[in-house]
Design a protein around this motif. Structure first.
Motif, PDB file in Angstrom:
ATOM      1  N   THR A 158      20.479  -6.549 -18.735  1.00  0.00           N
ATOM      2  CA  THR A 158      19.709  -8.036 -19.272  1.00  0.00           C
ATOM      3  C   THR A 158      18.938  -8.682 -18.376  1.00  0.00           C
ATOM      4  OG1 THR A 158      21.826  -8.052 -20.852  1.00  0.00           O
ATOM      5  CG2 THR A 158      20.474 -10.181 -20.333  1.00  0.00           C
ATOM      6  N   THR A 159      19.575  -9.048 -16.894  1.00  0.00           N
ATOM      7  CA  THR A 159      19.055  -9.875 -15.923  1.00  0.00           C
ATOM      8  C   THR A 159      17.614  -9.082 -15.605  1.00  0.00           C
ATOM      9  OG1 THR A 159      21.006 -10.440 -15.358  1.00  0.00           O
ATOM     10  CG2 THR A 159      19.269 -10.840 -13.821  1.00  0.00           C
ATOM     11  N   LEU A 160      17.712  -7.818 -15.112  1.00  0.00           N
ATOM     12  CA  LEU A 160      16.351  -7.155 -15.029  1.00  0.00           C
ATOM     13  C   LEU A 160      15.287  -7.548 -16.359  1.00  0.00           C
ATOM     14  CD1 LEU A 160      15.078  -5.051 -13.128  1.00  0.00           C
ATOM     15  CD2 LEU A 160      15.851  -3.480 -14.698  1.00  0.00           C
ATOM     16  N   SER A 161      15.655  -6.932 -17.401  1.00  0.00           N
ATOM     17  CA  SER A 161      14.922  -7.143 -18.534  1.00  0.00           C
ATOM     18  C   SER A 161      14.162  -8.635 -18.558  1.00  0.00           C
ATOM     19  CB  SER A 161      15.478  -6.769 -19.713  1.00  0.00           C
ATOM     20  OG  SER A 161      16.042  -5.583 -19.884  1.00  0.00           O
ATOM     21  N   ASN A 162      15.011  -9.609 -18.621  1.00  0.00           N
ATOM     22  CA  ASN A 162      14.576 -10.991 -18.661  1.00  0.00           C
ATOM     23  C   ASN A 162      13.589 -11.507 -17.563  1.00  0.00           C
ATOM     24  OD1 ASN A 162      16.276 -11.543 -20.809  1.00  0.00           O
ATOM     25  ND2 ASN A 162      18.054 -12.625 -19.614  1.00  0.00           N
ATOM     26  N   CYS A 163      13.951 -10.855 -16.257  1.00  0.00           N
ATOM     27  CA  CYS A 163      13.012 -11.241 -15.238  1.00  0.00           C
ATOM     28  C   CYS A 163      11.781 -10.575 -15.380  1.00  0.00           C
ATOM     29  CB  CYS A 163      13.822 -10.724 -13.947  1.00  0.00           C
ATOM     30  SG  CYS A 163      12.807 -11.026 -12.344  1.00  0.00           S
ATOM     31  N   LEU A 164      11.813  -9.236 -15.586  1.00  0.00           N
ATOM     32  CA  LEU A 164      10.531  -8.372 -16.003  1.00  0.00           C
ATOM     33  C   LEU A 164       9.662  -9.096 -16.857  1.00  0.00           C
ATOM     34  CD1 LEU A 164      11.829  -4.808 -15.412  1.00  0.00           C
ATOM     35  CD2 LEU A 164      10.393  -6.176 -13.861  1.00  0.00           C
ATOM     36  N   ASN A 165      10.370  -9.433 -18.105  1.00  0.00           N
ATOM     37  CA  ASN A 165       9.679 -10.240 -18.987  1.00  0.00           C
ATOM     38  C   ASN A 165       8.989 -11.585 -18.681  1.00  0.00           C
ATOM     39  OD1 ASN A 165      10.257  -8.067 -21.141  1.00  0.00           O
ATOM     40  ND2 ASN A 165      11.898  -9.415 -21.861  1.00  0.00           N
ATOM     41  N   LEU A 166       9.738 -12.217 -17.956  1.00  0.00           N
ATOM     42  CA  LEU A 166       9.066 -13.662 -17.448  1.00  0.00           C
ATOM     43  C   LEU A 166       8.157 -13.409 -16.478  1.00  0.00           C
ATOM     44  CD1 LEU A 166       9.755 -16.411 -17.250  1.00  0.00           C
ATOM     45  CD2 LEU A 166      11.263 -16.101 -15.308  1.00  0.00           C
ATOM     46  N   PHE A 167       8.082 -12.436 -15.779  1.00  0.00           N
ATOM     47  CA  PHE A 167       6.822 -12.249 -14.726  1.00  0.00           C
ATOM     48  C   PHE A 167       5.970 -11.391 -14.901  1.00  0.00           C
ATOM     49  CE2 PHE A 167      10.205 -14.000 -12.198  1.00  0.00           C
ATOM     50  CZ  PHE A 167       9.465 -15.141 -11.576  1.00  0.00           C
TER      51      PHE A 167
ATOM     52  N   GLN B  36       0.881  -1.141  -0.045  1.00  0.00           N
ATOM     53  CA  GLN B  36      -0.340  -0.200  -0.024  1.00  0.00           C
ATOM     54  C   GLN B  36       0.946   1.089  -0.051  1.00  0.00           C
ATOM     55  OE1 GLN B  36      -2.612  -0.029   3.538  1.00  0.00           O
ATOM     56  NE2 GLN B  36      -4.012   1.587   2.482  1.00  0.00           N
ATOM     57  N   ASP B  37       0.574   2.103  -0.892  1.00  0.00           N
ATOM     58  CA  ASP B  37       1.320   3.528  -1.058  1.00  0.00           C
ATOM     59  C   ASP B  37       2.862   3.263  -1.388  1.00  0.00           C
ATOM     60  OD1 ASP B  37      -1.057   4.790  -0.628  1.00  0.00           O
ATOM     61  OD2 ASP B  37      -0.759   4.740   1.771  1.00  0.00           O
ATOM     62  N   LYS B  38       3.104   2.026  -1.877  1.00  0.00           N
ATOM     63  CA  LYS B  38       4.472   1.947  -2.131  1.00  0.00           C
ATOM     64  C   LYS B  38       4.791   2.074  -3.771  1.00  0.00           C
ATOM     65  CE  LYS B  38       5.595  -0.058   1.966  1.00  0.00           C
ATOM     66  NZ  LYS B  38       5.969  -1.239   2.820  1.00  0.00           N
ATOM     67  N   PRO B  39       5.896   2.712  -4.071  1.00  0.00           N
ATOM     68  CA  PRO B  39       5.968   2.595  -5.902  1.00  0.00           C
ATOM     69  C   PRO B  39       6.492   1.547  -6.432  1.00  0.00           C
ATOM     70  CG  PRO B  39       7.498   4.247  -4.673  1.00  0.00           C
ATOM     71  CD  PRO B  39       6.498   3.388  -3.680  1.00  0.00           C
ATOM     72  N   VAL B  40       7.275   0.771  -5.698  1.00  0.00           N
ATOM     73  CA  VAL B  40       7.895  -0.411  -6.421  1.00  0.00           C
ATOM     74  C   VAL B  40       6.831  -1.484  -6.265  1.00  0.00           C
ATOM     75  CG1 VAL B  40       9.930  -1.659  -6.907  1.00  0.00           C
ATOM     76  CG2 VAL B  40       9.866   0.925  -5.980  1.00  0.00           C
ATOM     77  N   THR B  41       6.627  -2.214  -7.441  1.00  0.00           N
ATOM     78  CA  THR B  41       5.685  -3.459  -7.453  1.00  0.00           C
ATOM     79  C   THR B  41       6.590  -4.642  -6.749  1.00  0.00           C
ATOM     80  OG1 THR B  41       6.535  -4.327  -9.478  1.00  0.00           O
ATOM     81  CG2 THR B  41       4.402  -2.768  -9.295  1.00  0.00           C
ATOM     82  N   ASP B  42       5.997  -5.737  -6.161  1.00  0.00           N
ATOM     83  CA  ASP B  42       6.469  -6.788  -5.738  1.00  0.00           C
ATOM     84  C   ASP B  42       7.393  -7.610  -6.853  1.00  0.00           C
ATOM     85  OD1 ASP B  42       5.073  -6.343  -3.472  1.00  0.00           O
ATOM     86  OD2 ASP B  42       3.609  -7.894  -4.146  1.00  0.00           O
ATOM     87  N   ILE B  43       6.740  -7.713  -8.085  1.00  0.00           N
ATOM     88  CA  ILE B  43       7.697  -8.077  -9.345  1.00  0.00           C
ATOM     89  C   ILE B  43       8.976  -7.390  -9.660  1.00  0.00           C
ATOM     90  CG2 ILE B  43       7.802  -8.474 -11.675  1.00  0.00           C
ATOM     91  CD1 ILE B  43       4.841  -9.574 -11.455  1.00  0.00           C
ATOM     92  N   CYS B  44       8.881  -5.863  -9.625  1.00  0.00           N
ATOM     93  CA  CYS B  44       9.803  -5.064  -9.718  1.00  0.00           C
ATOM     94  C   CYS B  44      10.772  -5.296  -8.649  1.00  0.00           C
ATOM     95  CB  CYS B  44       9.503  -3.576  -9.796  1.00  0.00           C
ATOM     96  SG  CYS B  44      10.937  -2.412 -10.085  1.00  0.00           S
ATOM     97  N   LEU B  45      10.622  -5.358  -7.414  1.00  0.00           N
ATOM     98  CA  LEU B  45      11.594  -5.595  -6.155  1.00  0.00           C
ATOM     99  C   LEU B  45      12.274  -6.889  -6.387  1.00  0.00           C
ATOM    100  CD1 LEU B  45       9.675  -4.594  -3.275  1.00  0.00           C
ATOM    101  CD2 LEU B  45      11.665  -3.424  -3.869  1.00  0.00           C
ATOM    102  N   GLY B  46      11.482  -8.038  -6.740  1.00  0.00           N
ATOM    103  CA  GLY B  46      12.050  -9.357  -7.086  1.00  0.00           C
ATOM    104  C   GLY B  46      13.280  -9.118  -8.319  1.00  0.00           C
ATOM    105  N   CYS B  47      12.805  -8.654  -9.248  1.00  0.00           N
ATOM    106  CA  CYS B  47      13.898  -8.423 -10.277  1.00  0.00           C
ATOM    107  C   CYS B  47      14.789  -7.707 -10.099  1.00  0.00           C
ATOM    108  CB  CYS B  47      12.814  -8.061 -11.714  1.00  0.00           C
ATOM    109  SG  CYS B  47      11.751  -9.120 -12.180  1.00  0.00           S
ATOM    110  N   ILE B  48      14.862  -6.388  -9.400  1.00  0.00           N
ATOM    111  CA  ILE B  48      15.987  -5.755  -8.745  1.00  0.00           C
ATOM    112  C   ILE B  48      16.719  -6.556  -8.156  1.00  0.00           C
ATOM    113  CG2 ILE B  48      16.419  -3.894  -7.527  1.00  0.00           C
ATOM    114  CD1 ILE B  48      14.230  -2.486  -8.596  1.00  0.00           C
ATOM    115  N   CYS B  49      16.278  -7.250  -7.048  1.00  0.00           N
ATOM    116  CA  CYS B  49      17.102  -8.289  -6.220  1.00  0.00           C
ATOM    117  C   CYS B  49      17.939  -9.321  -7.230  1.00  0.00           C
ATOM    118  CB  CYS B  49      16.000  -8.970  -5.435  1.00  0.00           C
ATOM    119  SG  CYS B  49      16.712 -10.098  -4.367  1.00  0.00           S
TER     120      CYS B  49
END
Length: 153
Positions: free
Chosen positions: A142-151, A26-39
């Motif tokens: 590349t890792t970020l893009s691949n992860c985001l594309n996957l999820f 709630q009220d957080k700008p970064v989505t769960d998927i985005c956090l996971g992919c940044i990680c």
């Protein structure tokens, strides 16, 4: 060989997304998927990553980043404690909340596409709030893009 790579990648990314999903979004700008992919992009979501070379935890957070993110702490520990920074950023939940606060403070369109999205948050995370228009590096991007594309795909 490629299937083994993607299987390992998928498992690591799912673990990271699982950590992120436990955080109240709630009220957080970064989505769960985005956090996971940044990680995944920054550390491979390596849970054994502690503090080395001035960065700590799954998200490889520096002390100034933690301070800009509000000096969050665990279990009521004083932010002035010598261990507060490491304790927070080595905890996936405290680290993710630190990132959310940091992104609220520095959110901007880093890549000039007229929207603020995960690519911008990833650039802000890696390059800082004032340097996010710089080069991210091939492996990170590349890792970020691949992860985001996957999820997200």
């Amino acid at each position: 060989m490629a299937n083994a790579y993607y299987g390992k990648y998928l498992i690591a990314a799912l673990l990271c997304v699982g950590f992120a999903m436990l955080i109240n979004a709630q009220d957080k700008p970064v989505t769960d998927i985005c956090l996971g992919c940044i990680c995944e992009a920054i550390s491979g979501c390596n849970r054994t990553a502690t503090c080395t070379g001035g960065v700590c935890g799954l998200f490889r957070i520096t002390w100034p980043y933690w301070a800009d993110g509000g000096k969050l702490t665990l279990n009521g520990e004083s932010p002035e404690s010598e261990t507060a920074y490491a304790n927070c950023v080595n905890d996936p939940f405290c680290a993710a909340n630190t990132m959310q606060n940091y992104m609220i403070k520095y959110a901007q369109d880093c890549n000039g596409d007229n929207q603020v999205d995960c690519y911008d948050y990833a650039a802000i995370h890696k390059l800082g709030g004032f340097g996010c228009k710089g080069e991210l590096g091939y492996n990170y991007q590349t890792t970020l893009s691949n992860c985001l594309n996957l999820f997200q795909g």
